[in-house]
Design an enzyme around this catalytic site. Structure first.
Site, PDB file in Angstrom:
ATOM      1  N   HIS A   1     -21.615 -20.201 -35.696  1.00  0.00           N
ATOM      2  CA  HIS A   1     -23.097 -19.619 -36.011  1.00  0.00           C
ATOM      3  C   HIS A   1     -22.806 -18.156 -35.121  1.00  0.00           C
ATOM      4  O   HIS A   1     -22.262 -17.825 -34.947  1.00  0.00           O
ATOM      5  CB  HIS A   1     -23.652 -20.522 -35.187  1.00  0.00           C
ATOM      6  CG  HIS A   1     -23.526 -21.667 -33.615  1.00  0.00           C
ATOM      7  ND1 HIS A   1     -22.899 -20.608 -32.681  1.00  0.00           N
ATOM      8  CD2 HIS A   1     -22.708 -22.341 -33.282  1.00  0.00           C
ATOM      9  CE1 HIS A   1     -22.348 -21.396 -31.906  1.00  0.00           C
ATOM     10  NE2 HIS A   1     -22.488 -22.532 -32.177  1.00  0.00           N
ATOM     11  N   GLU A   2     -24.111 -17.990 -34.683  1.00  0.00           N
ATOM     12  CA  GLU A   2     -24.274 -16.727 -33.609  1.00  0.00           C
ATOM     13  C   GLU A   2     -23.096 -16.409 -32.239  1.00  0.00           C
ATOM     14  O   GLU A   2     -22.889 -15.521 -32.007  1.00  0.00           O
ATOM     15  CB  GLU A   2     -26.215 -16.396 -33.674  1.00  0.00           C
ATOM     16  CG  GLU A   2     -26.060 -15.718 -35.380  1.00  0.00           C
ATOM     17  CD  GLU A   2     -25.594 -13.915 -35.335  1.00  0.00           C
ATOM     18  OE1 GLU A   2     -24.935 -13.866 -34.263  1.00  0.00           O
ATOM     19  OE2 GLU A   2     -25.293 -13.642 -36.294  1.00  0.00           O
TER      20      GLU A   2
ATOM     21  N   ARG B   1     -23.242 -28.315 -32.882  1.00  0.00           N
ATOM     22  CA  ARG B   1     -24.123 -30.002 -32.767  1.00  0.00           C
ATOM     23  C   ARG B   1     -25.640 -29.733 -33.007  1.00  0.00           C
ATOM     24  O   ARG B   1     -26.123 -30.640 -33.657  1.00  0.00           O
ATOM     25  CB  ARG B   1     -23.728 -30.577 -32.098  1.00  0.00           C
ATOM     26  CG  ARG B   1     -22.051 -30.675 -31.415  1.00  0.00           C
ATOM     27  CD  ARG B   1     -21.832 -31.869 -30.900  1.00  0.00           C
ATOM     28  NE  ARG B   1     -20.327 -32.904 -31.094  1.00  0.00           N
ATOM     29  CZ  ARG B   1     -19.242 -31.711 -30.340  1.00  0.00           C
ATOM     30  NH1 ARG B   1     -19.553 -31.049 -29.676  1.00  0.00           N
ATOM     31  NH2 ARG B   1     -18.082 -32.849 -30.622  1.00  0.00           N
TER      32      ARG B   1
ATOM     33  N   GLN C   1     -15.010 -25.353 -20.202  1.00  0.00           N
ATOM     34  CA  GLN C   1     -13.507 -25.196 -20.556  1.00  0.00           C
ATOM     35  C   GLN C   1     -13.238 -23.721 -20.389  1.00  0.00           C
ATOM     36  O   GLN C   1     -11.481 -23.818 -19.987  1.00  0.00           O
ATOM     37  CB  GLN C   1     -13.843 -25.254 -22.225  1.00  0.00           C
ATOM     38  CG  GLN C   1     -13.385 -25.102 -23.528  1.00  0.00           C
ATOM     39  CD  GLN C   1     -13.747 -25.114 -24.465  1.00  0.00           C
ATOM     40  OE1 GLN C   1     -13.465 -26.066 -25.084  1.00  0.00           O
ATOM     41  NE2 GLN C   1     -14.035 -24.193 -25.336  1.00  0.00           N
TER      42      GLN C   1
ATOM     43  N   HIS D   1     -21.103 -18.338 -31.880  1.00  0.00           N
ATOM     44  CA  HIS D   1     -19.393 -17.250 -32.190  1.00  0.00           C
ATOM     45  C   HIS D   1     -18.965 -16.289 -32.803  1.00  0.00           C
ATOM     46  O   HIS D   1     -17.995 -15.596 -32.526  1.00  0.00           O
ATOM     47  CB  HIS D   1     -18.545 -18.441 -34.073  1.00  0.00           C
ATOM     48  CG  HIS D   1     -18.540 -19.457 -33.215  1.00  0.00           C
ATOM     49  ND1 HIS D   1     -19.822 -20.730 -34.070  1.00  0.00           N
ATOM     50  CD2 HIS D   1     -17.849 -21.299 -32.609  1.00  0.00           C
ATOM     51  CE1 HIS D   1     -19.430 -21.893 -33.802  1.00  0.00           C
ATOM     52  NE2 HIS D   1     -18.390 -22.056 -32.648  1.00  0.00           N
TER      53      HIS D   1
ATOM     54  N   GLY E   1     -16.077 -19.030 -25.081  1.00  0.00           N
ATOM     55  CA  GLY E   1     -18.109 -18.239 -24.767  1.00  0.00           C
ATOM     56  C   GLY E   1     -17.835 -19.564 -23.579  1.00  0.00           C
ATOM     57  O   GLY E   1     -17.677 -20.585 -23.572  1.00  0.00           O
TER      58      GLY E   1
ATOM     59  N   MET F   1     -27.172 -22.240 -28.856  1.00  0.00           N
ATOM     60  CA  MET F   1     -26.119 -22.414 -29.749  1.00  0.00           C
ATOM     61  C   MET F   1     -25.668 -23.252 -29.875  1.00  0.00           C
ATOM     62  O   MET F   1     -24.516 -23.341 -29.134  1.00  0.00           O
ATOM     63  CB  MET F   1     -25.929 -21.344 -30.611  1.00  0.00           C
ATOM     64  CG  MET F   1     -27.434 -20.270 -30.923  1.00  0.00           C
ATOM     65  SD  MET F   1     -26.832 -18.897 -32.101  1.00  0.00           S
ATOM     66  CE  MET F   1     -28.357 -18.081 -32.351  1.00  0.00           C
TER      67      MET F   1
HETATM   68  P1  AMP Z   1     -16.758 -24.390 -30.887  1.00  0.00           P
HETATM   69  O1  AMP Z   1     -16.075 -23.791 -32.898  1.00  0.00           O
HETATM   70  O2  AMP Z   1     -18.406 -25.220 -30.426  1.00  0.00           O
HETATM   71  O3  AMP Z   1     -15.160 -25.655 -30.000  1.00  0.00           O
HETATM   72  O4  AMP Z   1     -16.719 -23.147 -29.937  1.00  0.00           O
HETATM   73  C1  AMP Z   1     -15.853 -22.216 -30.198  1.00  0.00           C
HETATM   74  C2  AMP Z   1     -16.108 -20.887 -29.400  1.00  0.00           C
HETATM   75  O5  AMP Z   1     -17.349 -20.714 -29.267  1.00  0.00           O
HETATM   76  C3  AMP Z   1     -15.984 -21.617 -27.799  1.00  0.00           C
HETATM   77  O6  AMP Z   1     -15.259 -20.984 -26.717  1.00  0.00           O
HETATM   78  C4  AMP Z   1     -17.375 -21.860 -27.426  1.00  0.00           C
HETATM   79  O7  AMP Z   1     -17.362 -21.150 -26.393  1.00  0.00           O
HETATM   80  C5  AMP Z   1     -17.455 -20.841 -28.011  1.00  0.00           C
HETATM   81  N1  AMP Z   1     -19.404 -21.207 -28.273  1.00  0.00           N
HETATM   82  C6  AMP Z   1     -19.928 -21.875 -29.073  1.00  0.00           C
HETATM   83  N2  AMP Z   1     -20.915 -22.072 -28.675  1.00  0.00           N
HETATM   84  C7  AMP Z   1     -21.853 -21.047 -27.957  1.00  0.00           C
HETATM   85  C8  AMP Z   1     -22.630 -20.052 -28.089  1.00  0.00           C
HETATM   86  N3  AMP Z   1     -23.907 -20.614 -28.136  1.00  0.00           N
HETATM   87  N4  AMP Z   1     -22.796 -18.438 -27.661  1.00  0.00           N
HETATM   88  C9  AMP Z   1     -21.049 -18.770 -26.840  1.00  0.00           C
HETATM   89  N5  AMP Z   1     -20.402 -19.269 -27.113  1.00  0.00           N
HETATM   90  C10 AMP Z   1     -20.087 -20.055 -27.743  1.00  0.00           C
END
Ligand code: AMP
Length: 284
Positions: free
Chosen positions: A33-34, A187, A153, A36, A147, A184
Site C-alpha cells: 500500500h502507500e 491487515r 521493530q 510501503h 516504517g 495504513m
Molecule cells: P510489512 O509488509 O507490513 O512487513 O511492512 C514492510 C515495511 O513497511 C515495514 O518497514 C513497515 O514498517 C512499513 N510500513 C507498513 N505500513 C506502513 C505505514 N502505514 N507507514 C509507513 N510504513 C509502513
C-alpha cells in the site's frame, strides 16, 4: 519493462554483485500500500538502486496468527512497486530461507523485548531479527528503510545493526495514514466497512492523547493511559491489547511527562489486530 524478480538466493547475490553505486533495501511482506511505497520513494532519494524483498516470513507469526490468510499478490505488488521506483525484487520461498534443520536464530534480549509487541507476541522479534539479518546478508544494501508504523521493530533493527556491526544505514520513514487518519496496514483489508469505522477511533484516541498532554503537560501519564485504555475497550468489537505512553528510545512506561513521548497502542477490532503510534513533542 519487467524488472528482475530474483527467486533464488544465488540469483539475488549475483545481481547484487553487478550493481554499482549505493543500494537501498526495502524489506516487505507484500500486500503493498502507500505506506510501503513511501519507503520506496525515500529509498530512491538515498541510493542508485532500490531492491525490495517480498516475503511473508513464517517465523514472525505465532501459530494462532494470520500466516495462512495473509494477503498475497506478487504480480500486483511488483507493478505498484515498480511505479514507485523499485529496480529489482527478491522473492524467496520458505524452503530457501528456512531449510530443513534451520536453527540459527537471532534472539534480541534487551529489556524492551518484554514490552509492547515484545510482550504481546513473544516470538515475533526473534523472527523479525532473524529474517532481516538473513535478508541483509543476501542483499548487502548500503541503506535500509523501515516504517515508523512498526516503531518498536525499527528500534530492534537499528540496535541489531549497531550491535552486530553491520555496515548498513538504517532509516526510519514516517507512518503513512489514510485520508481519514487510519494507519495504513496490509491487515486493514480484513476489516468490514463497519469495523473500519470503529478502527478510526484508534487514531482519534492517539490525537486526543496528544491534545490532553498539550493542555495539561503536568498530568500523570499513567492516569491518562487508564482513560484511553477505557476508551479503547468501549470501541464496538474492540479489544485492547495495550495502550502506553513511553520513552521513545527505551519504550519504558512514563511516570512523569517529558518533552518527547511516544503514545503507542495495539488493539483488536473484530479478529484484526491493529497497531498505531504517535510521537508527541511538547515543545513543538
Ligand atoms: P510489512 O509488509 O507490513 O512487513 O511492512 C514492510 C515495511 O513497511 C515495514 O518497514 C513497515 O514498517 C512499513 N510500513 C507498513 N505500513 C506502513 C505505514 N502505514 N507507514 C509507513 N510504513 C509502513
Amino acid at each position: 519493462m519487467t524488472p528482475p524478480v530474483h527467486q533464488s538466493i544465488e540469483a539475488m547475490k549475483q545481481a547484487r554483485q553487478a550493481m554499482t553505486g549505493r543500494v537501498a533495501f526495502v524489506p516487505t511482506m507484500g500486500a503493498l500500500h502507500e505506506g510501503h511505497l513511501s519507503l520506496v520513494r525515500k529509498a530512491k532519494e538515498l541510493a542508485d538502486t532500490v531492491v525490495m524483498s517480498i516475503y511473508v516470513n513464517p517465523s514472525q507469526f505465532a501459530p494462532h496468527e494470520d500466516l495462512d490468510k495473509y494477503p498475497r499478490d506478487l504480480q500486483g505488488d511488483i507493478d505498484k512497486a515498480v511505479s514507485a521506483g523499485v529496480d529489482e525484487f527478491f522473492a524467496p520461498n520458505n524452503d530457501m530461507m528456512y531449510p530443513e534443520g534451520f536453527g540459527c536464530w537471532v534472539e534480541p534480549d534487551w529489556p524492551m523485548m518484554r514490552l509492547l509487541e515484545g510482550a504481546s507476541r513473544p516470538r515475533f522479534f526473534r523472527g523479525v531479527a532473524t529474517i532481516v539479518l538473513k535478508l541483509f546478508n543476501i542483499v548487502q544494501p548500503n541503506v535500509a528503510i523501515f516504517g515508523l508504523k512498526d516503531y518498536q521493530q525499527f528500534l530492534v533493527i537499528e540496535r541489531m545493526t549497531r550491535e552486530l556491526h553491520l555496515d548498513i544505514e538504517i532509516i526510519g520513514a514516517p507512518l503513512i495514514r489514510e485520508a481519514d487518519g487510519l494507519a495504513m496496514s496490509s491487515r486493514n483489508a480484513y476489516l468490514t466497512s463497519e469495523q473500519r469505522k470503529h478502527a478510526l477511533l484508534l487514531n482519534q484516541i492517539l490525537k486526543e492523547t496528544e491534545t490532553a498532554l498539550r493542555q495539561h503537560p503536568e498530568q500523570h501519564p499513567q492516569r491518562l493511559c487508564e482513560t484511553m485504555r477505557e476508551r479503547i475497550s468501549q470501541i464496538p468489537e474492540g479489544e485492547l491489547d495495550y495502550f502506553e505512553l513511553v520513552d521513545p528510545k527505551e519504550l519504558t512506561p512514563l511516570e512523569t511527562t517529558q518533552p518527547t513521548m511516544l503514545a503507542v497502542l495495539a488493539a483488536r477490532v473484530g479478529q484484526t489486530r491493529l497497531i498505531d503510534n504517535q510521537l508527541i513533542e511538547l515543545n513543538h
